[in-house]
Design a protein around this motif. Sequence first.
Motif, mmCIF file in Angstrom:
data_model
loop_
_atom_site.group_PDB
_atom_site.id
_atom_site.type_symbol
_atom_site.label_atom_id
_atom_site.label_comp_id
_atom_site.label_asym_id
_atom_site.label_seq_id
_atom_site.Cartn_x
_atom_site.Cartn_y
_atom_site.Cartn_z
ATOM 1 N N SER A 10 36.029 -40.342 29.800
ATOM 2 C CA SER A 10 34.671 -40.773 30.140
ATOM 3 C C SER A 10 34.277 -41.955 29.263
ATOM 4 O O SER A 10 33.598 -42.872 29.709
ATOM 5 C CB SER A 10 33.673 -39.637 29.920
ATOM 6 N N GLN A 27 22.601 -36.226 28.761
ATOM 7 C CA GLN A 27 23.480 -35.986 29.905
ATOM 8 C C GLN A 27 23.625 -34.496 30.228
ATOM 9 O O GLN A 27 24.374 -34.127 31.131
ATOM 10 C CB GLN A 27 24.865 -36.594 29.649
ATOM 11 N N ASN A 112 30.092 -27.965 33.373
ATOM 12 C CA ASN A 112 29.357 -29.227 33.466
ATOM 13 C C ASN A 112 28.402 -29.446 32.286
ATOM 14 O O ASN A 112 27.602 -30.372 32.287
ATOM 15 C CB ASN A 112 28.604 -29.325 34.795
ATOM 16 N N ALA A 115 31.421 -31.433 26.646
ATOM 17 C CA ALA A 115 32.136 -32.674 26.331
ATOM 18 C C ALA A 115 33.317 -32.266 25.455
ATOM 19 O O ALA A 115 33.131 -31.641 24.408
ATOM 20 C CB ALA A 115 31.250 -33.668 25.600
ATOM 21 N N ASN A 129 39.712 -33.131 31.941
ATOM 22 C CA ASN A 129 39.485 -33.568 33.325
ATOM 23 C C ASN A 129 39.956 -32.512 34.325
ATOM 24 O O ASN A 129 39.328 -32.320 35.366
ATOM 25 C CB ASN A 129 40.150 -34.919 33.583
ATOM 26 N N LYS A 134 32.082 -32.086 31.983
ATOM 27 C CA LYS A 134 31.164 -33.219 32.211
ATOM 28 C C LYS A 134 31.717 -34.499 31.585
ATOM 29 O O LYS A 134 31.645 -35.564 32.179
ATOM 30 C CB LYS A 134 29.789 -32.883 31.627
ATOM 31 N N MET A 135 32.279 -34.385 30.380
ATOM 32 C CA MET A 135 32.804 -35.568 29.701
ATOM 33 C C MET A 135 34.099 -35.245 28.971
ATOM 34 O O MET A 135 34.271 -34.152 28.446
ATOM 35 C CB MET A 135 31.789 -36.124 28.703
ATOM 36 N N ILE A 137 36.034 -37.250 26.006
ATOM 37 C CA ILE A 137 35.860 -38.377 25.083
ATOM 38 C C ILE A 137 37.123 -38.574 24.256
ATOM 39 O O ILE A 137 37.568 -37.667 23.549
ATOM 40 C CB ILE A 137 34.635 -38.155 24.176
ATOM 41 N N LYS A 172 38.143 -49.453 35.583
ATOM 42 C CA LYS A 172 38.091 -48.337 34.631
ATOM 43 C C LYS A 172 38.849 -48.684 33.347
ATOM 44 O O LYS A 172 38.437 -48.331 32.247
ATOM 45 C CB LYS A 172 38.678 -47.059 35.243
ATOM 46 N N VAL A 176 36.798 -48.520 29.896
ATOM 47 C CA VAL A 176 37.030 -47.410 28.964
ATOM 48 C C VAL A 176 38.283 -47.559 28.102
ATOM 49 O O VAL A 176 38.264 -47.246 26.924
ATOM 50 C CB VAL A 176 37.117 -46.070 29.742
#
Length: 184
Positions: A10, A27, A112, A115, A129, A134-135, A137, A172, A176
């Motif tokens: 993310s 978020q 969700n 992170a 993923n 949700k994230m 990192i 992307k 990122v």
Amino acid sequence: MKWHNKFIPSLYVKSIKEIDYNFLKEQGIKALFFDLDNTLIPYDIDVIPIDIKEFLEELNKDFKIVVVSNSRKKRVSTASAILTNIPYVKFSRKPLKFGFKKALKLSGVKRNEVAAIGDQMMTDIYGANRMKFKMAILVHPIKQKSDHFLTRFNRKMENKIIKKIKKNNIDKYNEVLKAYAESK
């Protein structure tokens, strides 16, 4: 979704201290799942340092924190012993879902609202993923020279995946992964 897109984080930051945790709260993030090795401490250090302990315990006031590591019990329990009210999952087998599911139970949050934060695309990001957190990192490894053999192999594979993402998803990549790829 193309297979290589599951390896895209993310966001990428140089260290856990550079993450905008207020943004994460905005978020809807309620839990942070931190990898241990080369995310919180290098492989050649046995215990989480005081400054990281204090940082995590401060974050634990706003988020549910869980350390999720592929390392064995002795390493994770020794490293995490300094932490107060922060659970850990040892031998989590990332990118498999086993350890992340255990961390979800420990934190009591929904997918969700999580992170996941780690230094490896092959384990931490791909696993997060796959869990549909949700994230996911990505942080720069603290001390890459201390990596174990399997991690060094993963990083070579990671380079191939980054090239594939750059070729097939340049937006992307630029958004990122470019800073990460250039920092290696």
